[in-house]
Design a protein around this motif. Structure first.
Motif, PDB file in Angstrom:
ATOM      1  N   ARG A   1       0.840  -1.198   0.000  1.00 61.38           N
ATOM      2  CA  ARG A   1       0.000   0.000   0.000  1.00 61.38           C
ATOM      3  C   ARG A   1       0.875   1.247   0.000  1.00 61.38           C
ATOM      4  N   LYS A   2       0.538   2.175  -0.913  1.00 61.71           N
ATOM      5  CA  LYS A   2       1.234   3.445  -0.974  1.00 61.71           C
ATOM      6  C   LYS A   2       0.394   4.574  -0.399  1.00 61.71           C
ATOM      7  N   LEU A   3      -0.902   4.583  -0.727  1.00 69.13           N
ATOM      8  CA  LEU A   3      -1.784   5.647  -0.263  1.00 69.13           C
ATOM      9  C   LEU A   3      -3.171   5.108   0.022  1.00 69.13           C
ATOM     10  N   ALA A   4      -3.825   5.683   1.040  1.00 67.38           N
ATOM     11  CA  ALA A   4      -5.229   5.414   1.320  1.00 67.38           C
ATOM     12  C   ALA A   4      -6.023   6.675   1.005  1.00 67.38           C
ATOM     13  N   LEU A   5      -7.057   6.530   0.189  1.00 65.54           N
ATOM     14  CA  LEU A   5      -7.911   7.658  -0.180  1.00 65.54           C
ATOM     15  C   LEU A   5      -9.260   7.449   0.496  1.00 65.54           C
ATOM     16  N   ASP A   6      -9.421   8.088   1.662  1.00 65.11           N
ATOM     17  CA  ASP A   6     -10.620   7.912   2.480  1.00 65.11           C
ATOM     18  C   ASP A   6     -11.383   9.231   2.575  1.00 65.11           C
ATOM     19  N   GLY A   7     -12.712   9.124   2.646  1.00 67.42           N
ATOM     20  CA  GLY A   7     -13.528  10.324   2.785  1.00 67.42           C
ATOM     21  C   GLY A   7     -14.957  10.131   2.353  1.00 67.42           C
ATOM     22  N   HIS A   8     -15.188   9.227   1.401  1.00 69.16           N
ATOM     23  CA  HIS A   8     -16.568   8.946   1.006  1.00 69.16           C
ATOM     24  C   HIS A   8     -17.328   8.335   2.183  1.00 69.16           C
ATOM     25  N   GLU A   9     -18.634   8.579   2.210  1.00 67.67           N
ATOM     26  CA  GLU A   9     -19.456   8.118   3.318  1.00 67.67           C
ATOM     27  C   GLU A   9     -20.293   6.903   2.962  1.00 67.67           C
TER      28      GLU A   9
END
Length: 344
Positions: free
Chosen positions: A258-266
């Motif tokens: 894993r390089k990046l986590a893109l979190d924010g959607h609900e």
């Protein structure tokens, strides 16, 4: 993350938007709906150029010919149809499938159209004569995707039988069976060199395969739910995965790290994609938003809230100038990238 809403999404369909694709010259966007209609939009001003009732049931897939003069469509009525983009005239109706067609693609060399159906078959059609070239059989459940390699040599297909398959397009013969997933497959992408294929599945994983040998090279397992969409970065070093667990991940395509986590959607993410230059990621979610992210560091840049229902589709134009999305509320939004804040 700023909420950006310069103008509302345009009403295009009275049913949910079920398919969306750009023309290769980026001047047009085609959308299909469960109201059986197809609309072609002018991407410069978000207006409909032409709209017509195309099928007798849901329009699940659309693809422009490489010269953008024709548009192919496929859907729940089991037919593949080809239309004149200029006039809207139906040029051909290709029959043979016995159940819903969820997947369809046009090869980059313009020679073939491929379709995949719930009848478990993949079919290749001559894009000039509209005659069936061959039926590719082997899947044991509904076919969920078909995609051509960039060089048009290979066709990949995936199904609910937990397998992906690679086919030699010119010969119309099987090349490799890709076994390893433990759930239904949803999507696939070839890397730029057509040497690797990445697939994603209900088993919460994405897997990278050798196109030449069919060997599994990497197992990317970063999610807690089905992975709906997957894509290689422009340089092929990373894999983007989008999941029903409301998250996206960017992982090393050679190691799975894993390089990046893109979190924010609900809510669950329905699809995601890279911009053509590889600088951005766009996502569409059941939380009624589309979002824009910086691919380099995963930074969230904007939330687009023009839709009033689930956003099921999102895509960048080939020239990277616009970003389009479609929703279950029947609306379509085409945004000019240069309208966005300079900090992006």
């Amino acid at each position: 993350m700023p909420v950006l809403q310069w103008q509302p999404a345009a009403n295009g369909h009275i049913g949910a938007v079920t398919s969306l694709t750009y023309s290769h010259d980026s001047t047009m966007l085609a959308t299909g709906s469960d109201d059986t209609s197809i609309a072609i939009w002018d991407t410069s001003n978000q207006t409909i150029i032409r709209k017509w009732d195309a099928h007798t049931d849901v329009v699940w897939a659309l693809a422009f010919s490489p010269d953008d003069k024709r548009l192919a469509s496929a859907g729940a009525d089991s037919n593949v149809m080809v239309w004149s983009v200029e006039t809207g005239e139906c040029l051909a109706t290709m029959t043979g499938h016995e159940e819903t067609i969820h997947a369809m693609a046009w090869s980059a060399d313009g020679k073939f159209i491929a379709s995949g159906s719930d009848d478990m078959s993949v079919r290749l059609w001559d894009a000039d004569t509209y005659e069936q070239k061959t039926v590719l059989e082997g899947h044991e459940a509904m076919v969920t995707f078909v995609c051509f390699s960039h060089n048009s040599r290979w066709l990949a297909s995936g199904a609910a039988d937990y397998c992906a398959r690679l086919w030699d397009v010119e010969a119309g013969t099987p090349h490799a069976v890709l076994r390893g997933h433990k759930g239904m497959l949803w999507h696939a992408d070839f890397d730029a060199d057509d040497r690797r294929l990445v697939t994603c599945s209900d088993d919460a994983s994405a897997r990278v395969w050798s196109v030449e040998t069919g060997e599994m090279l990497v197992n990317v397992h970063e999610h807690q739910g089905p992975v709906w969409n997957v894509a290689f970065s422009k340089d092929g070093t990373r894999v983007l995965t989008a999941s029903s667990d409301s998250t996206m991940r960017l992982c090393d395509s050679f190691t799975g790290e894993r390089k990046l986590a893109l979190d924010g959607h609900e809510s669950m993410i329905n699809t995601a994609c890279f911009s053509p230059d590889g600088k951005y990621v766009a996502s569409a979610s059941c939380d009624n938003t589309a979002r824009l992210w910086r691919a380099e560091n995963g930074k969230p840049l904007a939330t687009f809230n023009e839709h009033d229902d689930k956003v099921t589709l999102v895509a960048f134009s080939p020239d990277g100038d616009t970003l389009a999305s479609g929703s279950d509320d029947g609306t379509v939004r085409i945004r000019l990238i240069n309208e966005m804040p300079r900090r992006i």
